[in-house]
Design a protein around this motif. Structure first.
Motif, PDB file in Angstrom:
ATOM      1  N   GLN A 141       1.936  -0.366   3.433  1.00 17.13           N
ATOM      2  CA  GLN A 141       0.850   0.064   2.402  1.00 17.13           C
ATOM      3  C   GLN A 141       0.003   0.802   3.095  1.00 17.13           C
ATOM      4  OE1 GLN A 141      -1.191  -2.770  -0.169  1.00 17.13           O
ATOM      5  NE2 GLN A 141      -0.504  -1.431  -2.057  1.00 17.13           N
ATOM      6  N   LEU A 142      -0.275  -0.246   4.847  1.00 15.35           N
ATOM      7  CA  LEU A 142      -0.872   0.154   5.482  1.00 15.35           C
ATOM      8  C   LEU A 142      -0.858   1.451   5.571  1.00 15.35           C
ATOM      9  CD1 LEU A 142      -4.436  -0.015   6.285  1.00 15.35           C
ATOM     10  CD2 LEU A 142      -2.901  -1.840   8.199  1.00 15.35           C
ATOM     11  N   PHE A 143       0.347   1.846   5.702  1.00 18.14           N
ATOM     12  CA  PHE A 143       0.602   3.074   6.545  1.00 18.14           C
ATOM     13  C   PHE A 143       0.525   3.937   5.805  1.00 18.14           C
ATOM     14  CE2 PHE A 143       4.070   6.039   6.711  1.00 18.14           C
ATOM     15  CZ  PHE A 143       4.367   7.136   7.806  1.00 18.14           C
ATOM     16  N   LEU A 144       0.937   3.870   4.174  1.00 16.60           N
ATOM     17  CA  LEU A 144       0.844   5.082   3.613  1.00 16.60           C
ATOM     18  C   LEU A 144      -0.457   6.002   3.423  1.00 16.60           C
ATOM     19  CD1 LEU A 144       3.540   3.442   1.041  1.00 16.60           C
ATOM     20  CD2 LEU A 144       4.161   5.925   2.817  1.00 16.60           C
ATOM     21  N   VAL A 145      -1.346   4.502   3.044  1.00 17.33           N
ATOM     22  CA  VAL A 145      -2.404   4.940   3.057  1.00 17.33           C
ATOM     23  C   VAL A 145      -3.678   5.013   3.381  1.00 17.33           C
ATOM     24  CG1 VAL A 145      -4.674   3.762   1.733  1.00 17.33           C
ATOM     25  CG2 VAL A 145      -2.738   2.899   1.245  1.00 17.33           C
ATOM     26  N   ALA A 165      -0.970  15.339  -0.975  1.00 17.11           N
ATOM     27  CA  ALA A 165      -2.542  14.718  -0.791  1.00 17.11           C
ATOM     28  C   ALA A 165      -2.058  13.028   0.600  1.00 17.11           C
ATOM     29  CB  ALA A 165      -3.803  14.995  -1.531  1.00 17.11           C
ATOM     30  N   GLY A 166      -1.845  12.620  -0.158  1.00 22.16           N
ATOM     31  CA  GLY A 166      -1.665  11.451   0.745  1.00 22.16           C
ATOM     32  C   GLY A 166      -1.001  10.346  -0.448  1.00 22.16           C
ATOM     33  N   PHE A 167      -1.645   8.900  -0.249  1.00 21.55           N
ATOM     34  CA  PHE A 167      -1.057   7.914  -0.932  1.00 21.55           C
ATOM     35  C   PHE A 167      -2.186   6.939  -1.214  1.00 21.55           C
ATOM     36  CE2 PHE A 167       2.027   8.818   1.904  1.00 21.55           C
ATOM     37  CZ  PHE A 167       3.288   9.248   0.429  1.00 21.55           C
ATOM     38  N   VAL A 168      -2.491   6.398  -2.278  1.00 21.32           N
ATOM     39  CA  VAL A 168      -3.081   5.794  -3.108  1.00 21.32           C
ATOM     40  C   VAL A 168      -2.552   4.427  -2.703  1.00 21.32           C
ATOM     41  CG1 VAL A 168      -5.397   6.926  -3.250  1.00 21.32           C
ATOM     42  CG2 VAL A 168      -3.218   6.172  -5.283  1.00 21.32           C
ATOM     43  N   PRO A 169      -3.786   2.573  -3.222  1.00 17.69           N
ATOM     44  CA  PRO A 169      -2.894   1.536  -2.366  1.00 17.69           C
ATOM     45  C   PRO A 169      -2.365   1.686  -4.737  1.00 17.69           C
ATOM     46  CG  PRO A 169      -4.984   1.612  -1.676  1.00 17.69           C
ATOM     47  CD  PRO A 169      -4.789   3.061  -2.255  1.00 17.69           C
ATOM     48  N   ALA A 170      -1.110   0.379  -5.172  1.00 24.09           N
ATOM     49  CA  ALA A 170      -1.006   0.912  -5.877  1.00 24.09           C
ATOM     50  C   ALA A 170      -0.448  -0.558  -6.228  1.00 24.09           C
ATOM     51  CB  ALA A 170       0.015   1.889  -6.962  1.00 24.09           C
ATOM     52  N   ASP A 171      -0.525  -0.906  -7.825  1.00 23.22           N
ATOM     53  CA  ASP A 171       0.805  -2.064  -7.911  1.00 23.22           C
ATOM     54  C   ASP A 171       1.434  -1.808  -9.291  1.00 23.22           C
ATOM     55  OD1 ASP A 171      -1.014  -3.074 -10.571  1.00 23.22           O
ATOM     56  OD2 ASP A 171      -2.556  -3.723  -9.116  1.00 23.22           O
ATOM     57  N   ASN A 172       1.897  -2.859  -9.634  1.00 27.43           N
ATOM     58  CA  ASN A 172       2.635  -2.443 -10.898  1.00 27.43           C
ATOM     59  C   ASN A 172       2.360  -1.829 -12.193  1.00 27.43           C
ATOM     60  OD1 ASN A 172       5.318  -3.440  -9.190  1.00 27.43           O
ATOM     61  ND2 ASN A 172       5.215  -5.053 -10.233  1.00 27.43           N
ATOM     62  N   SER A 173       0.998  -2.055 -12.222  1.00 26.99           N
ATOM     63  CA  SER A 173       0.065  -2.245 -13.419  1.00 26.99           C
ATOM     64  C   SER A 173      -0.229  -0.905 -13.906  1.00 26.99           C
ATOM     65  CB  SER A 173      -0.933  -2.384 -14.259  1.00 26.99           C
ATOM     66  OG  SER A 173      -1.528  -2.411 -12.072  1.00 26.99           O
ATOM     67  N   SER A 174       0.245  -0.129 -12.494  1.00 27.68           N
ATOM     68  CA  SER A 174      -0.251   1.550 -12.504  1.00 27.68           C
ATOM     69  C   SER A 174       1.581   1.938 -13.263  1.00 27.68           C
ATOM     70  CB  SER A 174       0.289   2.226 -11.130  1.00 27.68           C
ATOM     71  OG  SER A 174       1.794   2.035 -10.392  1.00 27.68           O
ATOM     72  N   LEU A 175       1.899   1.046 -13.667  1.00 28.83           N
ATOM     73  CA  LEU A 175       4.042   1.767 -14.307  1.00 28.83           C
ATOM     74  C   LEU A 175       3.138   1.869 -16.270  1.00 28.83           C
ATOM     75  CD1 LEU A 175       6.791   0.183 -11.982  1.00 28.83           C
ATOM     76  CD2 LEU A 175       5.700   3.325 -12.817  1.00 28.83           C
ATOM     77  N   LEU A 176       2.375   0.897 -16.324  1.00 28.23           N
ATOM     78  CA  LEU A 176       1.627   0.976 -18.221  1.00 28.23           C
ATOM     79  C   LEU A 176       2.255   2.289 -18.522  1.00 28.23           C
ATOM     80  CD1 LEU A 176      -1.119  -1.297 -17.526  1.00 28.23           C
ATOM     81  CD2 LEU A 176       1.190  -1.825 -18.784  1.00 28.23           C
ATOM     82  N   PRO A 177       1.422   3.604 -17.884  1.00 31.16           N
ATOM     83  CA  PRO A 177       1.564   5.104 -18.642  1.00 31.16           C
ATOM     84  C   PRO A 177       2.797   5.246 -18.598  1.00 31.16           C
ATOM     85  CG  PRO A 177      -0.143   5.228 -17.242  1.00 31.16           C
ATOM     86  CD  PRO A 177       0.342   4.025 -16.450  1.00 31.16           C
ATOM     87  N   PRO A 209       1.699  10.590 -15.261  1.00 28.47           N
ATOM     88  CA  PRO A 209       1.259  10.097 -14.200  1.00 28.47           C
ATOM     89  C   PRO A 209       2.040  10.521 -12.255  1.00 28.47           C
ATOM     90  CG  PRO A 209       0.313   8.002 -15.480  1.00 28.47           C
ATOM     91  CD  PRO A 209       1.410   9.763 -16.727  1.00 28.47           C
ATOM     92  N   HIS A 210       1.135  10.726 -11.411  1.00 29.42           N
ATOM     93  CA  HIS A 210       2.011  10.595 -10.052  1.00 29.42           C
ATOM     94  C   HIS A 210       2.922   9.375  -9.960  1.00 29.42           C
ATOM     95  CE1 HIS A 210       0.309  14.394  -9.254  1.00 29.42           C
ATOM     96  NE2 HIS A 210      -1.538  14.020  -9.476  1.00 29.42           N
ATOM     97  N   ALA A 211       4.684  10.051  -8.940  1.00 26.43           N
ATOM     98  CA  ALA A 211       5.288   9.428  -8.913  1.00 26.43           C
ATOM     99  C   ALA A 211       4.480   8.055  -8.159  1.00 26.43           C
ATOM    100  CB  ALA A 211       6.512   9.746  -8.089  1.00 26.43           C
ATOM    101  N   GLN A 212       5.385   7.492  -7.619  1.00 26.80           N
ATOM    102  CA  GLN A 212       5.075   5.433  -7.052  1.00 26.80           C
ATOM    103  C   GLN A 212       6.123   5.586  -5.961  1.00 26.80           C
ATOM    104  OE1 GLN A 212       4.842   5.932 -10.424  1.00 26.80           O
ATOM    105  NE2 GLN A 212       3.730   5.282 -11.003  1.00 26.80           N
ATOM    106  N   ILE A 213       5.737   4.641  -4.633  1.00 23.82           N
ATOM    107  CA  ILE A 213       6.838   4.473  -3.985  1.00 23.82           C
ATOM    108  C   ILE A 213       6.532   2.767  -4.103  1.00 23.82           C
ATOM    109  CG2 ILE A 213       6.309   3.785  -1.005  1.00 23.82           C
ATOM    110  CD1 ILE A 213       6.445   7.000  -2.026  1.00 23.82           C
ATOM    111  N   VAL A 214       7.601   2.479  -3.789  1.00 20.61           N
ATOM    112  CA  VAL A 214       9.247   1.109  -4.433  1.00 20.61           C
ATOM    113  C   VAL A 214       8.896   0.214  -3.216  1.00 20.61           C
ATOM    114  CG1 VAL A 214       8.868   1.894  -7.109  1.00 20.61           C
ATOM    115  CG2 VAL A 214      10.575   1.623  -5.837  1.00 20.61           C
ATOM    116  N   ILE A 215       9.155  -0.880  -3.536  1.00 25.17           N
ATOM    117  CA  ILE A 215      10.018  -1.457  -2.299  1.00 25.17           C
ATOM    118  C   ILE A 215      10.369  -2.827  -2.970  1.00 25.17           C
ATOM    119  CG2 ILE A 215       7.579  -2.220  -1.782  1.00 25.17           C
ATOM    120  CD1 ILE A 215       8.327  -2.977   1.179  1.00 25.17           C
TER     121      ILE A 215
END
Length: 353
Positions: free
Chosen positions: A266-270, A294-306, A247-253
C-alpha cells in the motif's frame, strides 16, 4: 460488403492474438503454485511470486505493456517477483481469481466486490485521475451521421439498432447503462436489440466507427484513450448519453498476506509518482500511459459500498421488470436481494478500520 479499414483489421488481428495469449496465460497459471492457506502468510511473505491480475480494458498485449513498468517498480519495492496475468475477458480473470491463481488485481465495481465478499481478498488502494473527479462516467456512442444517431430513436425502436457492449460484469459497459438508462425505459440490453457484439471498450468503439454496430457502451476514461489511439475513427463518433459518476477501480490483495506485507504494498502504491524528482517524473509518465492515471490513494473495503449499491439496484430493477409465475415468486426474489445486499454492506463496513 466493403473491406474494413486497415486499422480496424489490425485491431481485430490483435484481439485474436490477445485472446490466444490470454488463455495461454490462464492455462499456465493453472500449473503455478497456489496462494498460501489462511494463517500461513507471515511464513511465506518473502517467498514465491506475487501474481497480479489485470482487468481487461484494452487488448491483452496492450495491457501487459502498460502495466509492466509499474509492476517492475513494485518488484523492486517489495523484494520479490511479481508476475502478470493479462486476459481478454472479465470471465477469464474471474475464473483465475476463483482458482486462487491471482494474489493481487486491478479490478472495478462488480468484480472487485465479488473478489472481496466471495474470494478472500481486500481493498488496498483506489486509483485517481488527473481530472480530480471521484469517478468516471459510462457513455453511449453512436455515429455522427446516418439513420441511427440519437438517443430518442434508440429508446423508441431498440430492435432496429445493432448494439456493441461490454461483458455483463463490466460496470460502464453493461451494469450502469442497463440500470440507469435501459431498464427504466423497459429495455433489456440482452434481448431487445437487433444484434449484439460483446467486447472491450476499444472493440465496441471501433465497431460503431466502422459501421459494424449502431451504438456502443463505453466510458469517459477509455473513450479519451481511444481518441488518442484512433483519432480518425473517434472523429466519426458522438456521445449520445452519459451516466452518473462511477467510482474508480481498486487494487485488491488476497487476505492470506500479513499486515506488514499489505502495508508495504500500500505504501508503494500511495507514494508512487508523488516525488518531485526525475524518478517521480518517470513514474508519472508510467501512470500517464496507464490509462492516464494520476496515482493511488489508500482505501479499504468500504470503498466498495457504491459498487454494492449499484449491484443491488440492478438486481432489484431486473426483478421488478421481469415476468414471474406469480407475485409470491417475485417477492421471494426481492427478499433474497435485500438479504444479500444487507450482508454485503455489513461485510464491507467490517473491513474498514
Amino acid at each position: 460488403m466493403a473491406a474494413r479499414p486497415d486499422r480496424f483489421r489490425r485491431a481485430v488481428v490483435r484481439a485474436g492474438l490477445a485472446l490466444l495469449l490470454g488463455w495461454q496465460l490462464v492455462a499456465a497459471a493453472q500449473t503455478a503454485q497456489t496462494a498460501p492457506p489462511a494463517g500461513a502468510a507471515d511464513a511465506v511473505a518473502g517467498a514465491g511470486a506475487v501474481r497480479f491480475g489485470i482487468l481487461p480494458l484494452g487488448g491483452a498485449f496492450e495491457s501487459r505493456n502498460d502495466w509492466e513498468p509499474l509492476l517492475a517498480d513494485l518488484r523492486r519495492a517489495i523484494g520479490r517477483p511479481v508476475t502478470m496475468l493479462s486476459v481478454t475477458s472479465y470471465e477469464a480473470l474471474e475464473q483465475a481469481i476463483q482458482r486462487d491463481q491471482v494474489d493481487m488485481a486491478f479490478l472495478s465495481g462488480k468484480m472487485a466486490l465479488d473478489a472481496v465478499t466471495l474470494r478472500r481478498m481486500k481493498v488496498l488502494a483506489q486509483v485517481t485521475r488527473h481530472d480530480g473527479l471521484p469517478g468516471y462516467r459510462a457513455l453511449l456512442l453512436a455515429r455522427k451521421s446516418g439513420p441511427r444517431s440519437n438517443l430518442k430513436d434508440l429508446l423508441s425502436e431498440p430492435e432496429k439498432w445493432r448494439l456493441a457492449r461490454g461483458e455483463s460484469r463490466s460496470v460502464s459497459g453493461f451494469i450502469v447503462p442497463q440500470l440507469q438508462l435501459f431498464l427504466p425505459n423497459h429495455i433489456a440490453m440482452e434481448t431487445r436489440f437487433r444484434s449484439e457484439l460483446v467486447g472491450t471498450h476499444q472493440v465496441t468503439a471501433l465497431a460503431v466507427a466502422n459501421d459494424e454496430a449502431d451504438v456502443a457502451t463505453n466510458n469517459t476514461a477509455d473513450f479519451e484513450r481511444f481518441r488518442q489511439q484512433f483519432p480518425a475513427e473517434a472523429d466519426r463518433l458522438q456521445v449520445i448519453w452519459e451516466s452518473e459518476l462511477i467510482p474508480h477501480a481498486q487494487i485488491v490483495i488476497r487476505r492470506d498476506y500479513g499486515p506488514e506485507f499489505e502495508k508495504k504494498v500500500q505504501l508503494f502504491l500511495v507514494e508512487y509518482a508523488r516525488g518531485k524528482s526525475p524518478r517521480g517524473d518517470s513514474e508519472r509518465a508510467v501512470l500517464k500511459s496507464l490509462h492516464d492515471l494520476a496515482g493511488f490513494v489508500p482505501a479499504d473495503n468500504s470503498s466498495l459500498l457504491p459498487a454494492a449499491k449499484l449491484a443491488y439496484q440492478l438486481a432489484r430493477q431486473s426483478a421488478m421488470t421481469s415476468q414471474w409465475v406469480n407475485e409470491a415468486a417475485r417477492q421471494a426474489r426481492l427478499q433474497r436481494i435485500e438479504t444479500t445486499y444487507a450482508e454485503q454492506v455489513a461485510a464491507l463496513r467490517a473491513g474498514a478500520p
